[in-house]
Motif scaffolding. Structure first.
Motif, PDB file in Angstrom:
ATOM      1  N   GLU A 176      12.079  -8.615  -0.883  1.00 24.88           N
ATOM      2  CA  GLU A 176      11.029  -7.845  -1.548  1.00 24.88           C
ATOM      3  C   GLU A 176      10.998  -8.166  -3.036  1.00 24.88           C
ATOM      4  N   VAL A 177       9.801  -8.488  -3.541  1.00 24.89           N
ATOM      5  CA  VAL A 177       9.596  -8.654  -4.968  1.00 24.89           C
ATOM      6  C   VAL A 177       9.567  -7.264  -5.588  1.00 24.89           C
ATOM      7  N   ARG A 178      10.097  -7.130  -6.783  1.00 27.88           N
ATOM      8  CA  ARG A 178      10.213  -5.813  -7.388  1.00 27.88           C
ATOM      9  C   ARG A 178       8.861  -5.118  -7.524  1.00 27.88           C
ATOM     10  N   ASP A 179       8.894  -3.790  -7.478  1.00 29.78           N
ATOM     11  CA  ASP A 179       7.681  -2.987  -7.611  1.00 29.78           C
ATOM     12  C   ASP A 179       6.889  -3.393  -8.854  1.00 29.78           C
TER      13      ASP A 179
ATOM     14  N   ARG B  76       6.268 -16.601   3.292  1.00 35.14           N
ATOM     15  CA  ARG B  76       4.984 -15.916   3.161  1.00 35.14           C
ATOM     16  C   ARG B  76       5.194 -14.524   2.580  1.00 35.14           C
ATOM     17  N   VAL B  77       4.098 -13.947   2.088  1.00 36.49           N
ATOM     18  CA  VAL B  77       4.181 -12.655   1.403  1.00 36.49           C
ATOM     19  C   VAL B  77       3.056 -11.739   1.878  1.00 36.49           C
ATOM     20  N   ALA B  78       3.358 -10.457   2.029  1.00 37.22           N
ATOM     21  CA  ALA B  78       2.350  -9.419   2.261  1.00 37.22           C
ATOM     22  C   ALA B  78       2.604  -8.308   1.246  1.00 37.22           C
ATOM     23  N   VAL B  79       1.582  -7.910   0.511  1.00 38.56           N
ATOM     24  CA  VAL B  79       1.744  -6.922  -0.553  1.00 38.56           C
ATOM     25  C   VAL B  79       1.446  -5.519  -0.017  1.00 38.56           C
ATOM     26  N   LEU B  80       2.456  -4.652  -0.066  1.00 29.34           N
ATOM     27  CA  LEU B  80       2.291  -3.259   0.334  1.00 29.34           C
ATOM     28  C   LEU B  80       1.992  -2.402  -0.890  1.00 29.34           C
ATOM     29  N   GLN B  81       1.213  -1.370  -0.699  1.00 28.26           N
ATOM     30  CA  GLN B  81       0.825  -0.481  -1.792  1.00 28.26           C
ATOM     31  C   GLN B  81       1.215   0.949  -1.446  1.00 28.26           C
ATOM     32  N   GLY B  82       1.711   1.682  -2.469  1.00 23.19           N
ATOM     33  CA  GLY B  82       2.030   3.092  -2.261  1.00 23.19           C
ATOM     34  C   GLY B  82       3.352   3.346  -1.586  1.00 23.19           C
ATOM     35  N   VAL B  83       4.365   2.505  -1.873  1.00 25.17           N
ATOM     36  CA  VAL B  83       5.682   2.671  -1.228  1.00 25.17           C
ATOM     37  C   VAL B  83       6.849   2.880  -2.214  1.00 25.17           C
ATOM     38  N   PRO B  84       6.768   3.519  -3.314  1.00 25.61           N
ATOM     39  CA  PRO B  84       5.636   4.308  -3.799  1.00 25.61           C
ATOM     40  C   PRO B  84       4.670   3.519  -4.681  1.00 25.61           C
TER      41      PRO B  84
ATOM     42  N   LYS C 231      -5.171  -3.094  -0.550  1.00 26.09           N
ATOM     43  CA  LYS C 231      -6.577  -3.363  -0.311  1.00 26.09           C
ATOM     44  C   LYS C 231      -6.940  -4.752  -0.832  1.00 26.09           C
ATOM     45  N   GLY C 232      -7.564  -5.545   0.037  1.00 21.11           N
ATOM     46  CA  GLY C 232      -7.955  -6.900  -0.328  1.00 21.11           C
ATOM     47  C   GLY C 232      -6.890  -7.942  -0.078  1.00 21.11           C
TER      48      GLY C 232
ATOM     49  N   PRO D 124       5.508  -6.467  -2.972  1.00 21.16           N
ATOM     50  CA  PRO D 124       5.295  -7.674  -2.159  1.00 21.16           C
ATOM     51  C   PRO D 124       6.507  -7.924  -1.258  1.00 21.16           C
ATOM     52  N   ILE D 125       6.271  -7.967   0.051  1.00 17.03           N
ATOM     53  CA  ILE D 125       7.332  -8.211   1.026  1.00 17.03           C
ATOM     54  C   ILE D 125       7.401  -9.705   1.326  1.00 17.03           C
TER      55      ILE D 125
END
Length: 490
Positions: free
Chosen positions: A108-111, A81-89, A468-469, A93-94
């Protein structure tokens, strides 16, 4: 047989106590020592008779109540499964890979890359033993392209090493052959300022944070608003180097390869760039290595002119002056200037690095582990460069999970120089994971000795960065079924 006879003789000499006898009680534990010894002997005898000299079955029986985190040979992947983080920086996608034994692997998928690059691999992973890292990598590497297109394959590879390390209860660097160093040096981007005075304040802060290696960005974008600096730039969105959504009369500047813009820098423009770098160097001082990146899209001739103008400032390297795949042009530049040249953050796999190394086209390599192939492939790249006498710096711009993958690889690779850290100023960045605190101390990271990558996702904090979303590790059954043949040969 002698062992059995010896036990029988011992039991005859030490009969079980009668009801009238006084048992010998250990005051501190309340244990009847005579009965304990007798029962232990009987237990050993009964095991020997029960399993008829099969020590592996005896051991399995004796340790059946011992808690085990994993049986590596029986470990199987059950979910991804994946959760996408924003602003790190940026966006990251984790990846979470679950197993039949409760072990969880983080990757982690690349920025800036799509989480789908990882999700489409799920059907190729289910039921496989994650400890077979290289075998699985060879099976899925065909789904990786250069730059962000490699993000899924590389992110999965990180999670596999995390799982393998946890299964065998060793840190990931140990599985790569051991470590050359206990601490990993970081290099930090130089924060920009409205003027040199503000920039100088930022640099004081960086020094106070302990960073001993810095990088700055400068290029033709800073010249675009001043007449007489650039030739042929009016038809291009020179200040939009990364905005590939903005079209122009001549085409999309961000998507036009450097030699094809035909932009040139005037002598006045080059003098202005040199003055800027000189001011920065005066602020930083010469004791601290200072590298440079993000110059803009221009041809090899302009790259050489800029490179020569930078020589008095002893920069650690000039990065990505032209696209990485122009091997002959890189050799032209490297042969013409004295400042070290460097590229590689968008290259997937050892093959393309070998071309640059064998041609003596660059002075240093710069893989991004989340694009170059993950931990093992990046170590192989570093090892090949090391044999040619070429150092390796590492590009990185993601969450602490990807950083720790880089840390283990850097620890295991002899020619490593420094690892980039883009999230220095992201509030709460270190709290995204647990297991290491602090992660960064005075510009260095101590190589962790915990199993796998050495960290776990801190869900409470990480959710604050959720894009977001986006949904937090939503079910991914739609990716369970493999719907194509993957064989690349007939």
């Amino acid at each position: 047989m002698k062992k059995v006879q010896h036990l029988l003789e011992w039991l005859k000499k030490h009969p079980a106590p009668t009801a009238a006898s006084q048992p010998s009680i250990e005051p501190s534990t309340g244990v009847d020592r005579r009965n304990f010894l007798r029962n232990s002997a009987l237990g050993g005898l009964s095991l020997g008779l029960m399993f008829d000299g099969k020590p592996e079955r005896e051991m399995e029986y004796i340790t059946q109540k011992v808690k085990r985190d994993s049986k590596p040979s029986e470990l199987k992947i059950t979910d991804l499964r994946v959760a996408v983080l924003q602003g790190v920086p940026f966006s990251s996608p984790i990846i979470r890979i679950d197993t039949n034994q409760g072990l969880v692997g983080w990757g982690e998928v690349r920025d800036g890359a799509s989480p789908n690059y990882a999700l489409m691999l799920k059907s190729r992973l289910l039921g496989k033993n994650p400890c077979n890292v290289e075998k699985i990598f060879k099976e899925i590497r065909q789904f990786a392209g250069h730059s962000r297109a490699a993000g899924g394959v590389c992110g999965v590879e990180m999670a596999l090493w995390d799982l393998a390390g946890k299964a065998y209860n060793v840190p990931a660097y140990q599985l790569l052959g051991g470590k050359y160093r206990d601490y990993i040096r970081l290099y930090a981007d130089t924060p920009e300022g409205r003027d040199y005075d503000e920039f100088a304040k930022h640099m004081v802060r960086r020094r106070d944070q302990g960073y001993t290696f810095l990088k700055m960005d400068f290029g033709i974008g800073m010249l675009a608003d001043t007449p007489g600096m650039l030739v042929g730039a009016k038809n291009w969105s020179v200040k939009q180097q990364w905005n590939d959504a903005k079209p122009g009369m001549m085409g999309n500047y961000a998507l036009t390869k450097h030699p094809f813009t035909r932009i040139q820098v005037t002598s006045k423009g080059i003098d202005t760039l040199a003055k800027h770098v000189g001011r920065v160097r005066d602020i930083v001082g010469y004791d601290t290595p200072l590298s440079a990146d993000h110059f803009g899209h221009f041809d090899v001739n302009t790259a050489i002119q800029i490179g020569k103008a930078m020589e008095p400032f002893r920069l650690a390297w000039l990065e990505d002056l032209v696209p990485w795949f122009y091997t002959d042009q890189w050799k032209q530049i490297s042969d013409a200037i004295d400042t070290p040249t460097l590229t590689g953050e968008d290259i997937f796999g050892k093959k393309e690095f070998i071309k640059l190394i064998d041609a003596n086209a660059i002075d240093m390599i710069h893989p991004d582990l989340a694009s170059s192939g993950g931990l093992l492939e990046t170590k192989k790249i570093g090892d090949y460069a090391e044999e040619a006498g070429i150092p390796m710096a590492m590009h990185f711009a993601g969450s602490p999970i990807c950083m720790m993958a880089n840390i283990h690889c850097a620890a295991a690779t002899e020619n490593f120089v420094a690892l980039e850290h883009h999230g220095v100023d992201v509030e709460g960045w270190e709290d995204i994971v647990t297991g290491i605190k602090p992660i960064v101390e005075k510009g260095f990271v101590k190589v962790p000795d915990k199993p796998g990558l050495g960290v776990e996702l801190n869900e409470e904090v990480a959710k604050k960065f959720l894009k977001k979303g986006a949904t937090w590790f939503a079910p991914t059954e739609i990716w369970n079924t493999r719907d194509s043949a993957d064989r690349e040969w007939s």
